[in-house]
Design a protein around this motif. Structure first.
Motif, PDB file in Angstrom:
ATOM      1  N   GLN A 420       0.843  -1.242   0.232  1.00 47.00           N
ATOM      2  CA  GLN A 420      -0.200  -0.179  -0.040  1.00 47.00           C
ATOM      3  C   GLN A 420       0.919   1.268   0.097  1.00 47.00           C
ATOM      4  O   GLN A 420       0.648   2.493  -0.680  1.00 47.00           O
ATOM      5  CB  GLN A 420      -0.954  -0.054   1.093  1.00 47.00           C
ATOM      6  CG  GLN A 420      -2.052   1.149   1.467  1.00 47.00           C
ATOM      7  CD  GLN A 420      -2.795   1.246   2.486  1.00 47.00           C
ATOM      8  OE1 GLN A 420      -2.895   0.211   3.145  1.00 47.00           O
ATOM      9  NE2 GLN A 420      -3.681   2.181   2.700  1.00 47.00           N
ATOM     10  N   ALA A 421       2.016   1.196   0.807  1.00 43.73           N
ATOM     11  CA  ALA A 421       2.929   2.415   0.845  1.00 43.73           C
ATOM     12  C   ALA A 421       3.640   2.509  -0.437  1.00 43.73           C
ATOM     13  O   ALA A 421       3.712   3.640  -0.935  1.00 43.73           O
ATOM     14  CB  ALA A 421       3.841   2.187   2.127  1.00 43.73           C
ATOM     15  N   MET A 422       4.203   1.608  -1.111  1.00 48.46           N
ATOM     16  CA  MET A 422       4.734   1.621  -2.530  1.00 48.46           C
ATOM     17  C   MET A 422       3.619   2.418  -3.519  1.00 48.46           C
ATOM     18  O   MET A 422       4.009   3.133  -4.117  1.00 48.46           O
ATOM     19  CB  MET A 422       5.295   0.425  -2.924  1.00 48.46           C
ATOM     20  CG  MET A 422       5.996  -0.345  -1.965  1.00 48.46           C
ATOM     21  SD  MET A 422       7.932  -0.071  -2.255  1.00 48.46           S
ATOM     22  CE  MET A 422       8.202  -1.410  -3.496  1.00 48.46           C
ATOM     23  N   PRO A 431       8.509   7.716  -8.340  1.00 46.38           N
ATOM     24  CA  PRO A 431       8.870   6.031  -8.597  1.00 46.38           C
ATOM     25  C   PRO A 431      10.129   5.558  -8.119  1.00 46.38           C
ATOM     26  O   PRO A 431      10.997   6.305  -7.825  1.00 46.38           O
ATOM     27  CB  PRO A 431       8.624   6.198 -10.181  1.00 46.38           C
ATOM     28  CG  PRO A 431       9.084   7.540 -10.386  1.00 46.38           C
ATOM     29  CD  PRO A 431       8.590   8.495  -9.284  1.00 46.38           C
ATOM     30  N   VAL A 432      10.181   4.329  -8.123  1.00 50.18           N
ATOM     31  CA  VAL A 432      11.409   3.725  -7.849  1.00 50.18           C
ATOM     32  C   VAL A 432      12.464   3.530  -9.060  1.00 50.18           C
ATOM     33  O   VAL A 432      11.839   3.231 -10.149  1.00 50.18           O
ATOM     34  CB  VAL A 432      11.311   2.199  -7.221  1.00 50.18           C
ATOM     35  CG1 VAL A 432      12.674   1.419  -6.815  1.00 50.18           C
ATOM     36  CG2 VAL A 432      10.634   2.345  -5.875  1.00 50.18           C
ATOM     37  N   GLY A 433      13.755   3.939  -8.993  1.00 44.93           N
ATOM     38  CA  GLY A 433      14.525   3.675 -10.088  1.00 44.93           C
ATOM     39  C   GLY A 433      15.376   2.245 -10.261  1.00 44.93           C
ATOM     40  O   GLY A 433      15.037   1.607  -9.146  1.00 44.93           O
ATOM     41  N   GLY A 475      12.145   2.380  -0.587  1.00 42.50           N
ATOM     42  CA  GLY A 475      13.216   3.343  -1.696  1.00 42.50           C
ATOM     43  C   GLY A 475      13.435   4.461  -1.284  1.00 42.50           C
ATOM     44  O   GLY A 475      13.834   5.290  -2.023  1.00 42.50           O
ATOM     45  N   ILE A 476      13.013   4.723   0.091  1.00 43.05           N
ATOM     46  CA  ILE A 476      13.350   6.147   0.699  1.00 43.05           C
ATOM     47  C   ILE A 476      14.743   6.081   1.197  1.00 43.05           C
ATOM     48  O   ILE A 476      14.976   4.737   1.837  1.00 43.05           O
ATOM     49  CB  ILE A 476      12.316   6.641   1.700  1.00 43.05           C
ATOM     50  CG1 ILE A 476      10.904   6.788   1.188  1.00 43.05           C
ATOM     51  CG2 ILE A 476      12.553   7.769   2.274  1.00 43.05           C
ATOM     52  CD1 ILE A 476       9.803   6.821   2.084  1.00 43.05           C
ATOM     53  N   THR A 477      15.351   7.195   1.175  1.00 45.73           N
ATOM     54  CA  THR A 477      16.816   7.274   1.778  1.00 45.73           C
ATOM     55  C   THR A 477      16.782   7.841   3.283  1.00 45.73           C
ATOM     56  O   THR A 477      16.751   9.153   3.263  1.00 45.73           O
ATOM     57  CB  THR A 477      17.823   7.906   0.754  1.00 45.73           C
ATOM     58  OG1 THR A 477      17.811   7.420  -0.649  1.00 45.73           O
ATOM     59  CG2 THR A 477      19.263   7.774   1.440  1.00 45.73           C
ATOM     60  N   PRO A 478      16.805   7.130   4.074  1.00 48.09           N
ATOM     61  CA  PRO A 478      16.848   7.808   5.559  1.00 48.09           C
ATOM     62  C   PRO A 478      18.037   8.029   6.120  1.00 48.09           C
ATOM     63  O   PRO A 478      19.031   7.320   5.790  1.00 48.09           O
ATOM     64  CB  PRO A 478      15.907   6.485   6.380  1.00 48.09           C
ATOM     65  CG  PRO A 478      16.597   5.302   5.780  1.00 48.09           C
ATOM     66  CD  PRO A 478      16.675   5.620   4.151  1.00 48.09           C
ATOM     67  N   ARG A 479      18.183   9.184   6.815  1.00 46.04           N
ATOM     68  CA  ARG A 479      19.303   9.534   7.491  1.00 46.04           C
ATOM     69  C   ARG A 479      18.977   9.685   8.891  1.00 46.04           C
ATOM     70  O   ARG A 479      18.456  10.735   9.484  1.00 46.04           O
ATOM     71  CB  ARG A 479      19.875  10.760   6.945  1.00 46.04           C
ATOM     72  CG  ARG A 479      21.121  11.251   7.536  1.00 46.04           C
ATOM     73  CD  ARG A 479      21.692  12.309   7.251  1.00 46.04           C
ATOM     74  NE  ARG A 479      23.033  12.857   7.997  1.00 46.04           N
ATOM     75  CZ  ARG A 479      23.267  14.028   7.919  1.00 46.04           C
ATOM     76  NH1 ARG A 479      22.874  14.929   7.278  1.00 46.04           N
ATOM     77  NH2 ARG A 479      24.266  14.526   8.576  1.00 46.04           N
ATOM     78  N   TYR A 480      19.424   8.847   9.789  1.00 43.99           N
ATOM     79  CA  TYR A 480      18.911   8.705  11.135  1.00 43.99           C
ATOM     80  C   TYR A 480      20.354   9.311  12.111  1.00 43.99           C
ATOM     81  O   TYR A 480      21.199   8.446  11.965  1.00 43.99           O
ATOM     82  CB  TYR A 480      18.259   7.339  11.599  1.00 43.99           C
ATOM     83  CG  TYR A 480      18.517   6.726  13.339  1.00 43.99           C
ATOM     84  CD1 TYR A 480      18.006   7.814  14.082  1.00 43.99           C
ATOM     85  CD2 TYR A 480      19.505   5.852  13.531  1.00 43.99           C
ATOM     86  CE1 TYR A 480      18.100   7.518  15.727  1.00 43.99           C
ATOM     87  CE2 TYR A 480      19.290   5.493  14.795  1.00 43.99           C
ATOM     88  CZ  TYR A 480      18.951   6.551  15.912  1.00 43.99           C
ATOM     89  OH  TYR A 480      18.950   6.063  16.992  1.00 43.99           O
ATOM     90  N   GLU A 481      20.170  10.343  12.907  1.00 47.38           N
ATOM     91  CA  GLU A 481      21.482  10.789  13.497  1.00 47.38           C
ATOM     92  C   GLU A 481      21.193  11.001  15.119  1.00 47.38           C
ATOM     93  O   GLU A 481      20.030  11.469  15.145  1.00 47.38           O
ATOM     94  CB  GLU A 481      21.967  11.787  12.831  1.00 47.38           C
ATOM     95  CG  GLU A 481      21.073  13.059  12.592  1.00 47.38           C
ATOM     96  CD  GLU A 481      21.746  14.046  11.631  1.00 47.38           C
ATOM     97  OE1 GLU A 481      22.938  14.279  11.712  1.00 47.38           O
ATOM     98  OE2 GLU A 481      21.179  14.750  10.998  1.00 47.38           O
TER      99      GLU A 481
END
Length: 622
Positions: A420-422, A431-433, A475-481
């Protein structure tokens, strides 16, 4: 005859406008639980012994003892130095006094107040005996000075709101202060607001040249029951009970503020904090970690019954906490993107695997109360929403209130939710590459920056890491700091994040403070609105709530606001606990009947000298 009838009606209206209400306390609809001659609040022990010390822990560090500074990290507990015209509890997050009644306040610096029926003005009659800690009188001139300080040097969103709503503040004489309110916007919460504003010494500020908004280690003097005793920056703060405090005999203070000393010890990480509690370096702990509550309280002091564990009822709606989106980010302004990110959070797995099944899932901004929106709107709530016209989406009039999604508990990633999220992200233009990363038409990566303060990393870090892992699968690029407290405070103030773990105050009633928390007027900078919610729908409901004429109408407006906030989807709701988990060395006591709206450990608990002596004799404590 018609002319006489109109004249009579006008005369009646004039009389109504001239009606003056004089009272020992205040609630918007005029109902007070305690009469003018009440001896003490029902939930306190009026004979509670005075003395002893309570010690608690704080995380991180501090670099200012001015709780109103715009920069820096304030020391824990500093608001206890100050008082207001109406009784407040400066040590709690709710400022709820009394702790057994909703929306009521009683005179503290003011012995009574009077206001017209239309609430266009209020006069507070102050207690002549009130004194600052240096022995100088607290006067109406100090009240006006403090009000003006907050307007000129306070938090910008607060100052802007106050200037619009409070036309004048004037000292009629040394012990009478009058506030006059604007006709528009609503006067709801105006008397509460001016009555709860801290009062500072005008003479001290003029003598020192200090500013309200500056970071400093020399706090302004106050009139409260405690004064600053000592401090060691980043390590501890000690407050001592003022034996010369002017207000010990007041009914609102009976059975309260019982400890001679309040000591707050600072620790940089949670592991050291907990080990220090086990060793008796501080003696009271309010636990927030489900892992610790479930598994870590089996050390010898607990086994020997030297440390008590209690689960006390919490009658307040839980703080509206969750993973808050920064709606100022263009990529997060599409609700489909926010909904997709939310679907990556698996509450059921998180609760069972990381939180020992001890939490409940939060859906509402006023969870488990009569103000929670449930099902489709009906009755007064539906009437209100229909009256607002096209600003209300059609589906809100017929659909059930938005609920947090459900997930399977047998694995971190729920395939149904991921699919569902996609789709939501595809439909939103991300879109996803070929590399598995999502980009928009401009070729920009869909990234998500998520900072957390270092002291929270031990309890929150694992939850966020698993959440980020599911987000990355989309497909999201997370940055957790993980960053230090000072950096986190600065970044939060400057809205330098895509997402963060934060809380909104729960909805408990109508008031102009709703505009600072949820409204558009200060959305770009209000520290009370970390998502930056700016919605014509929310604004319209807040405005309508401020015009309600009965408790039933106000409650309906709060349900409508809860429904609308959930519809707008500014955060991923997470978990909540309807109990206080407390652990303490057995030297304290508290009333048997816990009031619903406060834990009250620094308010109405007390020190038991006999129990303390017994623990020392047993070698449990030094």
């Amino acid at each position: 005859m018609l002319g006489l009838g109109i004249a009579a009606l006008m005369a009646q209206a004039a009389l109504a406008e001239d009606k003056i209400i004089s009272t020992h306390g205040y609630s918007y609809f005029g109902d007070l639980s305690y009469p003018a001659d009440f001896p003490h609040f029902n939930y306190v022990n009026p004979d509670a012994p005075k003395g002893g010390e309570i010690s608690l822990a704080a995380s991180g560090t501090f670099d200012t003892l001015n709780p109103y500074a715009l920069k820096g990290v304030p020391g824990s507990g500093t608001p206890i130095l100050y008082e207001s015209l109406l009784a407040e509890d400066p040590l709690s997050n709710t400022n709820w006094v009394p702790a057994d009644a909703y929306g009521e306040s009683y005179g503290l610096l003011a012995e009574r107040l009077e206001y017209d029926e239309g609430k266009t003005w209020v006069i507070f009659h102050m207690r002549p005996e009130a004194r600052f800690s240096d022995g100088t009188p607290v006067t109406a001139h100090d009240v006006v000075f403090s009000h003006n300080l907050f307007i000129t040097q306070g938090i910008p969103s607060y100052a802007e709101a106050v200037k619009k709503r409070i036309l004048t503040a004037e000292a009629l004489d040394d012990h009478r202060v009058k506030f006059t309110f604007a006709d528009d916007p609503s006067r709801r919460s105006m008397i509460d607001q001016v009555g709860s504003t801290p009062v500072f010494s005008k003479a001290w500020y003029e003598r020192t040249g200090a500013k309200l908004n500056e970071s400093r280690l020399d706090p302004a003097i106050g009139s409260g029951p405690y004064v600053l005793d000592s401090f060691d920056v980043g390590r501890r703060i000690v407050y001592r009970r003022n034996p010369d405090y002017w207000g010990w005999d007041l009914p609102v203070n009976q059975g309260r503020f019982n400890f001679d000393r309040i000591r707050i010890e600072y620790f940089l990480d949670d592991a050291a904090t907990f080990e220090s509690f086990k060793a008796g370096e501080y003696l009271f702990r309010s636990e927030t970690s489900s892992k610790k509550w479930a598994r870590s309280y089996d050390f010898p002091a607990v086994q020997n019954d030297w440390v008590k564990l209690e689960e006390l009822p919490d009658g307040l709606p839980p703080g509206a906490s969750g993973f808050v989106f920064n709606l100022g980010r263009e990529k997060l302004q599409d609700k489909r993107v926010r909904q997709a990110i939310a679907l990556a959070f698996n509450f059921e797995w998180t609760n069972e695997s990381l939180q020992y099944g001890l939490f409940k899932q939060r859906h509402s901004y006023t969870q488990d109360t009569d103000l929670e929106a449930k099902g489709p709107p009906e009755g007064l709530e539906l009437d209100l929403l229909k009256s607002l016209g096209d600003v209300v989406p059609a589906e809100m009039l017929s659909d059930p209130a938005v609920m947090a999604h459900s997930s399977r508990a047998d694995g971190l990633s729920d395939r149904r939710n991921r699919r569902q999220a996609m789709k939501l992200l595809d439909d939103a233009g991300w879109p996803v590459g070929d590399d598995g990363k999502r980009r928009n038409a401009k070729g920009e990566l869909l990234t998500l920056n998520f900072p957390i303060p270092a002291p929270s990393a031990a309890t929150l870090g694992g939850i966020i890491e698993n959440f980020m892992s599911n987000i990355e699968q989309l497909g999201i690029t997370p940055r957790y700091e993980t960053i230090d407290v000072s950096q986190f405070t600065l970044r939060r103030r400057e809205r330098d994040y895509d997402m963060l773990f934060a809380s909104y105050y729960p909805l408990t009633g109508a008031g102009t403070g709703l505009r600072q928390m949820y409204g558009s007027e200060a959305a770009s900078y209000s520290v009370f609105n970390p998502a930056g919610i700016a919605s014509p729908l929310i604004d319209a409901i807040i405005d309508a709530s401020l015009e309600t004429q009965s408790q039933a109408e106000e409650d309906a407006a709060m349900r409508a606001l809860d429904r609308a906030l959930r519809y707008e989807f500014a955060m991923v709701p997470v978990w909540y606990n309807d109990k206080h988990w407390v652990a303490y060395w057995d030297v304290f006591d508290h009333p048997k009947d816990q009031p619903p709206y406060q834990l009250g450990v620094l308010d109405f608990w007390w020190f038991d000298a006999e129990k303390a002596a017994a623990l020392k004799a047993a070698g449990a404590l030094r």
